[in-house]
Design a protein around this motif. Sequence first.
Motif, mmCIF file in Angstrom:
data_model
loop_
_atom_site.group_PDB
_atom_site.id
_atom_site.type_symbol
_atom_site.label_atom_id
_atom_site.label_comp_id
_atom_site.label_asym_id
_atom_site.label_seq_id
_atom_site.Cartn_x
_atom_site.Cartn_y
_atom_site.Cartn_z
ATOM 1 N N GLN A 129 1.701 -0.880 -12.840
ATOM 2 C CA GLN A 129 3.116 -0.529 -12.775
ATOM 3 C C GLN A 129 3.763 -0.555 -14.169
ATOM 4 N N THR A 174 0.612 8.503 -2.014
ATOM 5 C CA THR A 174 0.312 8.374 -3.442
ATOM 6 C C THR A 174 -1.104 7.864 -3.650
ATOM 7 N N GLN A 211 1.116 8.025 -13.038
ATOM 8 C CA GLN A 211 1.661 6.688 -12.820
ATOM 9 C C GLN A 211 2.996 6.722 -12.071
ATOM 10 N N LYS A 212 3.089 5.853 -11.086
ATOM 11 C CA LYS A 212 4.328 5.713 -10.322
ATOM 12 C C LYS A 212 5.363 4.992 -11.189
ATOM 13 N N THR A 213 6.614 5.379 -11.072
ATOM 14 C CA THR A 213 7.676 4.775 -11.868
ATOM 15 C C THR A 213 7.818 3.283 -11.570
ATOM 16 N N ASN A 249 3.904 -2.065 -5.619
ATOM 17 C CA ASN A 249 3.381 -1.026 -6.487
ATOM 18 C C ASN A 249 2.067 -1.465 -7.140
ATOM 19 N N GLU A 279 9.258 1.404 -8.220
ATOM 20 C CA GLU A 279 9.123 2.226 -7.016
ATOM 21 C C GLU A 279 7.876 1.811 -6.240
ATOM 22 N N VAL A 306 4.520 2.119 -4.007
ATOM 23 C CA VAL A 306 3.402 3.057 -3.905
ATOM 24 C C VAL A 306 3.092 3.235 -2.424
#
Length: 258
Positions: free
Chosen positions: A100, A181, A170-172, A142, A175, A177
Motif C-alpha cells: 500500500q 482487483t 498499485q491501489k491508492t 489493502n 483504498e 483492495v
Amino acid sequence: MAKKTSSTKAAGTARQAKIQAAQKASGGGSNKIVVATVVVVVAIVAVVGGVVWSQAKKQASVGTSTAVPAGSSMGKPFRAYADVTPVAGAPTVDLYEDFQCPNCGQFEGILGETIRDLGQSGKIVLNYHVLNFLDKNTGARNSTPAANGAFCAATTGKFQQFHDAVYRNQKTEGEDVDQATLDGWAKVAGITGSALTAWNTCVADGTYDRYIQSVNDAAFKLPGFQGTPTVSINGEMKDLRTVGTVEGFTKAVQDATK
C-alpha cells in the motif's frame, strides 16, 4: 421486691439489646465482606473477559492459519528465486515493503528491474519482508489482501509476477483492495486453470494473513527500523539516498560482494 424485679428485667433487656446490636453489627460486617468479595470477583471476570475479547479480536483480524510460504517461518522473510544458486560471495539483500506504500511503488519503479535481474542471476540472495502496517494506519483493507494474494501466488510459482503486477497497478493508499482487483493482478501474473482455483481458495481463506502480521511485527522490533521501503544489505540498513538509484544500488551490491 418490686423494685428489684424491675431492675432485673431492665438489666436483662439491656443485655438483650446489646446482644442484638452485636449480632446486627456482626451480620452487617459479614454482608460487607461478601459484597466486597463479589465486587472483586466481578472485576477479575471483567478484566479476564476483556483480555480474551481483545485476543479473539486480534486473532480474527489475522486469521488462525499457521501456514507460511515455502522455505520461510513465522516472522521471517520470503526468499525470491530460491531455486537459483547464488554466485560465490553474493550478498543478501532484504527488502522491507508494504504493497500500500506509495514510496515503495516509486522505489519499485526505479529499481524493480535491476533487483529482479540481480536475483535471477544469483548475484544477490533476495529476501522480501512484506508488511501490512499501513492497513492499521489508514483503516483500509489493502496491504494484507495484496500480500496474501502474493504468497498464494507463490504456491503456483508466480510470486514475483504477482508482486510486480501489484506495483504496476498499485491501489491508492487508503483504498480497500477488492476481489476484482486481486483477480486482475492474478490475471496479469499469469495464474490460470487449476492453479487459479487453488489461488482463489487460498485468497478466500486468508491463508497467509497471520504470517504477514508476524513479519510486520518482527520488522518493527529491529533497531533503527522506521518504515518502508527499507533496504538492508548483509544485515546493514542502507540510506535510500545512497541506494535509491540504479547506480547507487548496483555499487552497494558490488561493494558487499565478497
